[in-house]
Design a protein around this motif. Structure first.
Motif, PDB file in Angstrom:
ATOM      1  N   TYR A 216      29.678  49.974  32.860  1.00 67.28           N
ATOM      2  CA  TYR A 216      28.909  50.432  34.011  1.00 67.28           C
ATOM      3  C   TYR A 216      27.428  50.397  33.635  1.00 67.28           C
ATOM      4  CZ  TYR A 216      33.289  52.045  36.048  1.00 67.28           C
ATOM      5  OH  TYR A 216      34.563  52.105  36.581  1.00 67.28           O
TER       6      TYR A 216
ATOM      7  N   GLU B  98      28.997  53.110  29.519  1.00 65.32           N
ATOM      8  CA  GLU B  98      27.895  53.143  30.485  1.00 65.32           C
ATOM      9  C   GLU B  98      26.582  52.877  29.761  1.00 65.32           C
ATOM     10  OE1 GLU B  98      26.031  56.506  33.380  1.00 65.32           O
ATOM     11  OE2 GLU B  98      28.058  55.820  33.854  1.00 65.32           O
TER      12      GLU B  98
ATOM     13  N   ASP C 163      35.731  53.047  28.883  1.00 68.79           N
ATOM     14  CA  ASP C 163      34.628  52.572  29.712  1.00 68.79           C
ATOM     15  C   ASP C 163      33.310  52.928  29.028  1.00 68.79           C
ATOM     16  OD1 ASP C 163      36.404  51.671  31.615  1.00 68.79           O
ATOM     17  OD2 ASP C 163      36.292  53.478  32.834  1.00 68.79           O
TER      18      ASP C 163
ATOM     19  N   VAL D 234      23.639  51.209  34.915  1.00 69.71           N
ATOM     20  CA  VAL D 234      22.768  51.883  35.878  1.00 69.71           C
ATOM     21  C   VAL D 234      21.416  51.172  35.856  1.00 69.71           C
ATOM     22  CG1 VAL D 234      21.651  54.042  36.518  1.00 69.71           C
ATOM     23  CG2 VAL D 234      23.940  54.067  35.517  1.00 69.71           C
TER      24      VAL D 234
ATOM     25  N   ARG E 254      24.589  51.540  40.485  1.00 72.00           N
ATOM     26  CA  ARG E 254      25.519  51.502  39.348  1.00 72.00           C
ATOM     27  C   ARG E 254      26.424  50.290  39.505  1.00 72.00           C
ATOM     28  NH1 ARG E 254      30.331  54.929  37.882  1.00 72.00           N
ATOM     29  NH2 ARG E 254      30.188  55.440  35.657  1.00 72.00           N
ATOM     30  N   ILE E 255      26.343  49.369  38.580  1.00 72.96           N
ATOM     31  CA  ILE E 255      27.092  48.115  38.655  1.00 72.96           C
ATOM     32  C   ILE E 255      28.277  48.178  37.695  1.00 72.96           C
ATOM     33  CG2 ILE E 255      26.981  45.617  38.334  1.00 72.96           C
ATOM     34  CD1 ILE E 255      24.014  45.782  38.874  1.00 72.96           C
ATOM     35  N   ARG E 256      29.446  47.756  38.174  1.00 73.57           N
ATOM     36  CA  ARG E 256      30.650  47.740  37.354  1.00 73.57           C
ATOM     37  C   ARG E 256      30.969  46.316  36.918  1.00 73.57           C
ATOM     38  NH1 ARG E 256      36.731  49.431  39.432  1.00 73.57           N
ATOM     39  NH2 ARG E 256      37.801  49.281  37.436  1.00 73.57           N
TER      40      ARG E 256
ATOM     41  N   ARG F 101      33.854  44.429  34.994  1.00 77.10           N
ATOM     42  CA  ARG F 101      35.224  44.604  34.520  1.00 77.10           C
ATOM     43  C   ARG F 101      35.438  43.923  33.169  1.00 77.10           C
ATOM     44  NH1 ARG F 101      38.647  46.486  38.498  1.00 77.10           N
ATOM     45  NH2 ARG F 101      37.852  46.418  40.631  1.00 77.10           N
TER      46      ARG F 101
ATOM     47  N   ASP G  53      35.789  48.981  31.094  1.00 76.59           N
ATOM     48  CA  ASP G  53      34.746  48.411  31.955  1.00 76.59           C
ATOM     49  C   ASP G  53      33.373  48.874  31.498  1.00 76.59           C
ATOM     50  OD1 ASP G  53      36.764  47.279  33.456  1.00 76.59           O
ATOM     51  OD2 ASP G  53      36.831  48.924  34.900  1.00 76.59           O
TER      52      ASP G  53
END
Length: 392
Positions: free
Chosen positions: A273, A146, A144, A275, A253-255, A257, A271
């Motif tokens: 993420y 960020e 993942d 912010v 915080r948007i995910r 996929r 994924d």
């Protein structure tokens, strides 16, 4: 059918066939017994009906080559509900198979047991096999990632597509992800290419760990790549267009996929993420799905009432009716002029009235206010305040 039943029941005995019976022999035995114990031929006979169910259950397992193989493997490892330890285990002990497999499974599922008993037993109970036996290198999900993005107030309300530069681990381009400068890595001799090794934990159990020699890759570079140092993974930077939905708030915080680092050996990507940081606006504020604005009005407008124009975000102004005697700080609502909600509708614009006190007066205005003061000398707006103070 429970897992315990699957292991403990002798389906070969139920059908009356040997364990090495062919598919044709199993089918023939089932048809003969099914005709004999079919409920239509034994109306009202509960024992015949129960026997027919057992025959059908046995045929469901033994008549399916895949399920029959799983059943044979399970019976070889578990005998009548007892665990048979591997070499050197010494003795045997009983335990609840339902606890091991997590309860009841439906017989109609693939193999009857999700990913198959062979996978479960191969990973959890490795009975004395060599390093990596019974396992294979599995696909690995990407990491993942960020990141952060800063939006203007308007972009946060209406949504925006923004470029986002990301850095993450990806297959090394210099060696095509092999880790070898020449692109010809050799199979790890420790794990035999599986990326996993087994270690005993006593009592016949064996646990699986990532291979320390190849770091779980199953391959060892003869000539390590100068870029990735033989790992097959290198830091990669890329720029992608990311759609930020309308109505996001500061700190959200948007995910996204599948937008993270690529996977290995066909595994899925991780994924992303994001912010979100939102800049302030010189006029408008935000309260959940509603926008806020403070509108100054004159004393005359507040006292006598008036129609006032109010700005909206990225739209035409609206006119609100200010009723006579509007106090300072009153909030009115302009419906549908706020931020976008998740369902696509909009919140409201909350308009707070602020009575503006002039710092400079013309002679005419001063004269008018002097006349107003004389006309209202009998009115003391603070009288109730003092009465309440005395009463307390």
């Amino acid at each position: 059918m429970s897992t315990k039943d699957f292991v403990e029941k002798d389906y070969y005995k139920v059908l009356g066939v040997p364990k090495d019976a062919t598919e044709a022999e199993i089918k023939k035995a089932y048809r003969k017994l099914a005709r004999e114990f079919h409920p239509d031929a034994n109306k009202g006979d509960a024992s015949a009906e129960e026997r027919f169910k057992e025959i059908s259950e046995a045929n469901d397992v033994l008549g399916d080559p895949k399920r029959r193989k799983e059943y044979d493997e399970a019976r070889a490892l578990f005998g009548n509900g007892g665990f048979r330890p591997g070499p050197g285990g010494g003795g045997s002990f009983n335990f609840d198979l339902g606890d091991l497999f997590g309860g009841t499974q439906q017989a109609g599922q693939a193999g009857g047991f999700g990913g198959g008993l062979g996978d479960v037993f191969g990973g959890l109970f490795n009975r004395g096999a060599g390093p990596g036996a019974g396992t294979r290198a599995q696909p690995r999900r990407g990491q993942d990632v960020e990141s952060e993005v800063t939006l203007s107030f308007t972009e946060a309300v209406d949504g925006a597509t923004v470029p986002l530069r990301m850095s993450s681990q990806a297959p090394c381009k210099a060696c095509s992800g092999t880790g070898d400068k020449n692109g010809t890595p050799r199979v790890c001799p420790t794990c035999v290419g599986t990326g996993q090794v087994s270690r005993g934990s006593g009592g016949g159990f064996s646990l699986t760990d990532p291979c320390a020699d190849c770091k779980g890759r199953g391959l060892i570079a003869e000539t390590p790549c100068d870029i990735c140092k033989g790992s097959g993974r290198a830091r990669s930077s890329r720029t992608m267009q990311v759609r930020i939905p309308a109505g996001v708030s500061d700190g959200q915080r948007i995910r996204l996929r599948g937008k993270g680092a690529p996977g290995e050996r066909g595994g899925p990507a991780g994924d992303l993420y994001v912010v979100v940081h939102v800049d302030s606006h010189p006029v408008f504020g935000r309260k959940d799905d509603n926008l806020t604005v403070t509108v100054p009005v004159t004393f005359a407008e507040a006292a006598l009432g008036a129609d006032i124009r109010v700005p909206t975000l990225n739209g035409p102004s609206v006119t609100l009716k200010l009723p006579p005697g509007t106090p300072n700080g009153r909030t009115m609502r302009a419906r549908g002029k706020g931020a976008v909600r998740k369902d696509g509708t909009r919140g409201d614009l909350l308009v707070t009235v602020e009575v503006a006190v002039p710092t400079e007066l013309s002679d005419k205005a001063r004269e008018a206010l002097e006349m107003y003061r004389e006309a209202t000398e009998s009115q003391d707006p603070r009288s109730a305040l003092f009465e309440s103070a005395k009463g307390a």
